[in-house]
Design an enzyme around this catalytic site. Structure first.
Site: not given
Ligand code: ADP
Ligand code: MG
Length: 386
Positions: A109, A197
């Site tokens: 991530y 993101e």
């Protein structure tokens, strides 16, 4: 402003951030053509909606041939995709991203957001990729590594190395990971993003580091200097009343309650929503018609409120500071004579020339409920719906 995954990846590609090859498709035939052009043996068909969690909801599918891509495309296009971010009503899929299938070795991530407490960009990474990062933050916060970027210095190679080490990257992946982060930071700042993101960020079998998913939000106030990005707006993905409000230049957010409110100034608008809740009802919207509250804005405000079938009463709460209340009262009168308002309207006008305004409203043939103080107007509007 929100944009689609394929558009985010387009921006990233321009700045040299590694993303899989892919093309947008609006029909099954376009999907087939896109797969042909990609010319690989593994494909991914990805629903493009402004929400995450598409994989779990059935909006991301693997295919082995252009024919299979076409078949999946015809199934996914037009479907109502429900994910944890769409709400139970879901979203209708109108576009697809046809992408090459990537050989994933591990999923991680990476996110960039503005941390308002420190007024710095926060770069966050975690080895826990492909899952909801909110869950990781709640259950295993030690698995998220953060670095803050000093705006005067910018994001440095040293910081990129620290993050890459935190992800356990080695060899080619370490080198590629650092390059990825430096380019991503550049893409973020140059496009005036307000969020980036990458979930998942993946390491491939050959040591490449790439963005398998990408969500970029652009600061709406900066769009005037990014005409090309402004064109990426997809109003199909937005609340229709909010689209209408933006055409009127009004600040409007649709909510779930039934008391429509029209207020001048964001602070008073927030306070008015609180008052409605305190009085035992729920606001149907946030609406700031701006400091001047003229006939045009009041009229457009009523148009918006009356387009929401949930609205059972309207509370107009205007403070005459810059604007004179008598002019607002005349504005309300004129607006209501032009628009069919079918619900009770409670009006509170306070401030400059409030007494003259009260008289204008009293003497008008239209049916207003007039209130003087804040609690009174909230109680009256709640009484009007019960
Ligand atoms: P969402 O976050 O909306 O579920 P993602 O783009 O993250 O959508 O895709 C979900 C999952 O699908 C990823 O975690 C990854 O495992 C897989 N996936 C997505 N794109 C590709 C691709 N190009 N190649 C291989 N697998 C992919
Ligand atoms: Mg994702």
């Amino acid at each position: 402003m929100n944009i689609h995954e394929y558009q985010s990846k387009g921006i990233l590609r321009e700045f040299g951030v590694a993303v899989p090859r892919g093309m947008v498709a609006f029909t099954p035939d376009e999907a087939y053509e896109a797969a042909k052009k990609l010319g690989t043996s593994k494909f991914v068909v990805k629903a493009q909606i402004h929400a995450g969690g598409r994989g779990k909801g059935g909006g991301v599918k693997l295919a082995d041939s252009p024919d299979e891509v076409k078949k999946l495309a015809s199934e996914i296009l037009g479907m109502t995709l429900v994910t944890h971010q769409t709400g139970p009503e879901g979203k209708i899929v109108k576009r697809l991203l046809i992408e090459e299938g990537v050989d994933i070795k591990s999923e991680m991530y990476l996110g960039i957001v503005l941390d308002r407490a420190t007024s710095k960009l926060a770069f966050m990474v975690s080895t826990e990729g492909g899952v909801e990062i909110e869950k990781v933050a709640a259950e295993t916060p030690e698995k998220i590594h953060k670095i803050f970027v000093d705006p005067a210095v910018g994001f440095t190679a040293f910081q990129a190395r620290q993050l890459a080490f935190a992800l356990g990257l080695q060899g080619d992946a370490l080198k590629n990971g650092i390059k990825f982060m430096m380019s991503l930071y550049n893409a973020y700042t140059k496009s005036d993003a307000s969020l980036a993101e990458i979930n998942p960020l993946v390491i491939t079998g050959s040591g490449d580091v790439m963005a398998l998913d990408a969500k970029i939000n652009i600061d709406g106030s900066a769009l005037y200097r990014h005409k090309d990005i402004a064109e990426l707006r997809d109003t199909d993905e937005e609340e229709p009343l909010e689209v209408k409000a933006s055409e009127f230049g009004l600040n409007y957010i649709k909510l779930d309650g039934n008391v429509g409110c029209m207020v001048n100034g964001a602070g008073l608008a927030m306070a008015t929503m609180d008052l409605i809740k305190l009085a035992g009802a729920e606001p149907a919207n946030f609406l700031d018609v701006g400091g001047v509250a003229n006939v045009e804005t009041v009229k457009n405000g009523f148009l918006l409120l009356m387009s929401d079938p949930n609205v059972k009463a309207v509370l107009v709460n205007i403070f005459g500071g810059i604007v004179r209340c008598d002019r607002v009262a005349n504005g309300i009168k004129e607006a209501l004579s032009q628009i069919d308002v079918t619900v009770p309207v409670v009006v509170r006008l306070q401030g400059n020339n409030a007494d003259i305004a009260a008289k204008i409203l009293d003497e008008s043939s239209l049916d207003f409920i007039v209130a003087e103080d804040l609690k009174e107007c909230a109680d009256k509007v709640v009484a009007a719906i019960s």
